[in-house]
Design a protein around this motif. Structure first.
Motif, mmCIF file in Angstrom:
data_model
loop_
_atom_site.group_PDB
_atom_site.id
_atom_site.type_symbol
_atom_site.label_atom_id
_atom_site.label_comp_id
_atom_site.label_asym_id
_atom_site.label_seq_id
_atom_site.Cartn_x
_atom_site.Cartn_y
_atom_site.Cartn_z
ATOM 1 N N LEU A 54 0.845 -1.162 0.076
ATOM 2 C CA LEU A 54 -0.061 0.067 -0.001
ATOM 3 C C LEU A 54 0.940 1.252 0.126
ATOM 4 C CD1 LEU A 54 -2.629 -0.827 2.667
ATOM 5 C CD2 LEU A 54 -2.903 -1.179 0.115
ATOM 6 N N GLU A 69 1.586 5.335 1.117
ATOM 7 C CA GLU A 69 1.167 6.126 2.174
ATOM 8 C C GLU A 69 -0.172 6.606 2.060
ATOM 9 O OE1 GLU A 69 2.931 6.299 5.021
ATOM 10 O OE2 GLU A 69 4.483 5.005 4.066
ATOM 11 N N ALA A 70 -0.534 7.280 0.991
ATOM 12 C CA ALA A 70 -2.138 7.724 0.939
ATOM 13 C C ALA A 70 -2.954 6.586 1.173
ATOM 14 C CB ALA A 70 -2.212 8.262 -0.467
ATOM 15 N N GLU A 71 -2.799 5.366 0.607
ATOM 16 C CA GLU A 71 -3.904 4.183 0.938
ATOM 17 C C GLU A 71 -3.761 3.869 2.406
ATOM 18 O OE1 GLU A 71 -3.605 2.209 -3.665
ATOM 19 O OE2 GLU A 71 -1.910 1.874 -2.143
ATOM 20 N N ALA A 101 -3.335 5.897 4.733
ATOM 21 C CA ALA A 101 -4.151 6.858 5.590
ATOM 22 C C ALA A 101 -5.225 6.468 5.443
ATOM 23 C CB ALA A 101 -3.759 8.217 4.995
ATOM 24 N N GLN A 102 -5.903 6.277 4.112
ATOM 25 C CA GLN A 102 -7.315 6.048 4.084
ATOM 26 C C GLN A 102 -7.847 4.839 4.983
ATOM 27 O OE1 GLN A 102 -7.285 5.045 -0.248
ATOM 28 N NE2 GLN A 102 -8.115 7.419 -0.724
ATOM 29 N N VAL A 103 -7.027 3.668 4.924
ATOM 30 C CA VAL A 103 -7.349 2.673 5.769
ATOM 31 C C VAL A 103 -7.596 2.869 7.075
ATOM 32 C CG1 VAL A 103 -6.730 0.206 6.443
ATOM 33 C CG2 VAL A 103 -6.494 0.818 4.071
ATOM 34 N N ARG A 104 -6.471 4.024 7.631
ATOM 35 C CA ARG A 104 -6.385 4.283 8.960
ATOM 36 C C ARG A 104 -7.580 5.207 9.452
ATOM 37 N NH1 ARG A 104 -4.244 2.442 12.851
ATOM 38 N NH2 ARG A 104 -2.268 2.190 11.910
ATOM 39 N N ALA A 105 -8.115 5.950 8.399
ATOM 40 C CA ALA A 105 -9.460 6.647 8.778
ATOM 41 C C ALA A 105 -10.552 5.600 9.345
ATOM 42 C CB ALA A 105 -9.680 7.538 7.924
ATOM 43 N N LEU A 106 -10.597 4.486 8.686
ATOM 44 C CA LEU A 106 -11.577 3.537 9.113
ATOM 45 C C LEU A 106 -11.347 2.708 10.098
ATOM 46 C CD1 LEU A 106 -11.951 2.157 5.359
ATOM 47 C CD2 LEU A 106 -13.523 3.974 6.666
ATOM 48 N N THR A 152 -9.033 2.965 13.350
ATOM 49 C CA THR A 152 -7.769 3.455 14.060
ATOM 50 C C THR A 152 -7.026 2.890 15.038
ATOM 51 O OG1 THR A 152 -9.404 4.190 15.831
ATOM 52 C CG2 THR A 152 -9.366 5.959 14.035
#
Length: 45
Positions: free
Chosen positions: A16, A18-20, A22-27, A29
């Protein structure tokens, strides 16, 4: 009664970005997320 759930995913085609991540991290935590894996455990009850 208590419950335990464990979700684990591995990247098989590519890491993945870094942007991807971050997207998963938003879902999710509380998950342990790297460029190639995702691990999340739930305990309750």
């Amino acid at each position: 009664m208590s419950e335990y759930q464990d979700y684990e995913f591995l990247a098989v085609d590519r890491p993945l970005t870094e942007a991807e991540i971050a997207q998963v991290r938003a879902l999710a935590t509380r998950a342990r997320i790297t460029s190639t894996s995702f691990v999340n455990e739930y305990h309750w009850g």
